[in-house]
Design a protein around this motif. Sequence first.
Motif, PDB file in Angstrom:
ATOM      1  N   SER A   1      -5.088   1.749   6.447  1.00 25.56           N
ATOM      2  CA  SER A   1      -5.778   1.432   5.196  1.00 25.56           C
ATOM      3  C   SER A   1      -7.103   0.730   5.478  1.00 25.56           C
ATOM      4  O   SER A   1      -8.119   1.002   4.824  1.00 25.56           O
TER       5      SER A   1
ATOM      6  N   GLU B   1      -6.682  11.478  -1.512  1.00 25.66           N
ATOM      7  CA  GLU B   1      -6.087  11.250  -0.188  1.00 25.66           C
ATOM      8  C   GLU B   1      -7.133  11.451   0.901  1.00 25.66           C
ATOM      9  O   GLU B   1      -7.862  12.454   0.921  1.00 25.66           O
TER      10      GLU B   1
ATOM     11  N   ASP C   1       0.852  -1.187   0.000  1.00 23.13           N
ATOM     12  CA  ASP C   1       0.000   0.000   0.000  1.00 23.13           C
ATOM     13  C   ASP C   1       0.885   1.233   0.000  1.00 23.13           C
ATOM     14  O   ASP C   1       0.608   2.223   0.634  1.00 23.13           O
TER      15      ASP C   1
ATOM     16  N   ARG D   1      -4.179   9.554  -6.756  1.00 17.31           N
ATOM     17  CA  ARG D   1      -5.184   8.971  -5.877  1.00 17.31           C
ATOM     18  C   ARG D   1      -5.745  10.041  -4.937  1.00 17.31           C
ATOM     19  O   ARG D   1      -5.032  10.947  -4.519  1.00 17.31           O
TER      20      ARG D   1
ATOM     21  N   ARG E   1      -5.973   6.781  -1.285  1.00 18.42           N
ATOM     22  CA  ARG E   1      -4.792   6.629  -0.444  1.00 18.42           C
ATOM     23  C   ARG E   1      -5.157   7.073   0.965  1.00 18.42           C
ATOM     24  O   ARG E   1      -5.680   8.172   1.130  1.00 18.42           O
ATOM     25  N   PRO E   2      -4.881   6.268   1.982  1.00 12.42           N
ATOM     26  CA  PRO E   2      -4.361   4.900   1.915  1.00 12.42           C
ATOM     27  C   PRO E   2      -5.471   3.908   1.586  1.00 12.42           C
ATOM     28  O   PRO E   2      -6.645   4.235   1.699  1.00 12.42           O
TER      29      PRO E   2
ATOM     30  N   LYS F   1      -5.375   1.213  -1.269  1.00 14.09           N
ATOM     31  CA  LYS F   1      -5.629   0.979  -2.689  1.00 14.09           C
ATOM     32  C   LYS F   1      -6.335  -0.339  -2.986  1.00 14.09           C
ATOM     33  O   LYS F   1      -7.288  -0.364  -3.769  1.00 14.09           O
TER      34      LYS F   1
ATOM     35  N   GLY G   1       3.326   4.335  -1.762  1.00 11.77           N
ATOM     36  CA  GLY G   1       2.975   5.430  -2.649  1.00 11.77           C
ATOM     37  C   GLY G   1       3.635   5.338  -3.999  1.00 11.77           C
ATOM     38  O   GLY G   1       3.464   6.212  -4.833  1.00 11.77           O
TER      39      GLY G   1
ATOM     40  N   SER H   1       0.620   4.138   6.231  1.00  7.07           N
ATOM     41  CA  SER H   1      -0.621   3.418   6.509  1.00  7.07           C
ATOM     42  C   SER H   1      -0.476   2.425   7.652  1.00  7.07           C
ATOM     43  O   SER H   1      -1.413   1.715   7.989  1.00  7.07           O
TER      44      SER H   1
END
Length: 416
Positions: A311, A355, A5, A353, A287-288, A290, A7, A379
């Motif tokens: 996440s 946030e 997860d 993504r 994010r976080p 995905k 970046g 995360s």
Amino acid sequence: MSGCDCGSHHSGPALKPIEEALDFLLARVHAVSETEQVATEDALGRVLAEPVASLVTVPPWDNSAMDGYAVNTADLQDDSTRLPVSQRIPAGVTGESLQRGTAARIFTGAPVPSGADAVVIQEVCEQDGDDVVVNDAPNAGANIRLAGEDIKEGEEILSVGTRLGPQHLGLAAAVGVADLTVFRRLKVAVFSSGDELVMPGSELGPGQIYNSNQYTLGGMLAALGCEVIQLGIIEDTFEATCDVLARAAEQADLVVASGGVSVGEEDHVKPAVEKLGSLDLWKIAIRPGKPLAFGHIGKTPFIGTPGNPVSLFVTFNVFARPYILRSQGVKDGAIPTPMTAKAGFDWNKPDKRREYARARMELNESGEAVVTLYPSRSSGVLSSVAWANGLAIIPERELLKKGDPVQFLSFHELMS
């Protein structure tokens, strides 16, 4: 409990937009239909299955909105008027008809006697022996709450699909309703995958961590009024994963797993669900969090969240929470409504993504709501969620400067 997860920008399928993924989930909701009757006082957090109609008119009679004196305005002059006090009417007592040329001492909530057309507040009156001096003549109708101005007998006051809060219970009680028909609780089976996990209270071995996800996930489900079936930690084998999924599907309306939904060698949830049913696995533009999985084990729906604790927290609130509320029969309010505040930070690193940043909203010296961010985006930092009181929503590919408007999702709404 593996899976990335981070970046970094890996090659692979295009990221699915958040709204598209959420619409997909909500279009596949099959809400519980079984109902039960519970005492009104025990119905907090339940979802109403039958509309509630008032058994009475509220207020049942014209009543005083203030402490003061019931009068007939035809007896009052522009200047001070002296009237004898003919009776005293506290709440719970029905007085006699008001004699013309007199006043009745009356208290908040007491029935207004026939013959009176206004209540003078006591602050503009002077008591003088058995008389009262009215120094400010009111208009007819002043300080009187009319019968039925709130609710009429037989009127629907609560609709099907309402998630009952304290205000709804009070309203039901106010019209004499002692029992409410609600949908039964949604049964949600939960398990965690990962040989590195142990339960709190046990001694940690080499490479092991405590299973925080079980408590986070269980707490969020309990806050939504679900009946939680905890199946514990499952070893990282395909056979064990298939076994727990099959058992979970037999017991629950929904199965939720944390971890194991990626495509690593130790991620067995994906192939196990595919063997027992069907699975959609997405990389979402969030994010976080995905990776997210949705599918069915037989006919029982399944949601798989990332294993990283933050996440899990974010994806549950963005995706699983609305799905669960709709599954419980909630009509409105399943998708939370963010508020707008001022950014107390600069955002110089736009991402493809969206946030959901751990954040804290507080009032500054001028009384303005200002949002500050937790310094780490990792995360795995669960303490950041305890520090925060909400999530700042930063749109895809957007730059922000201090003072710019930013959307904020309060934990107060998400956790209630």
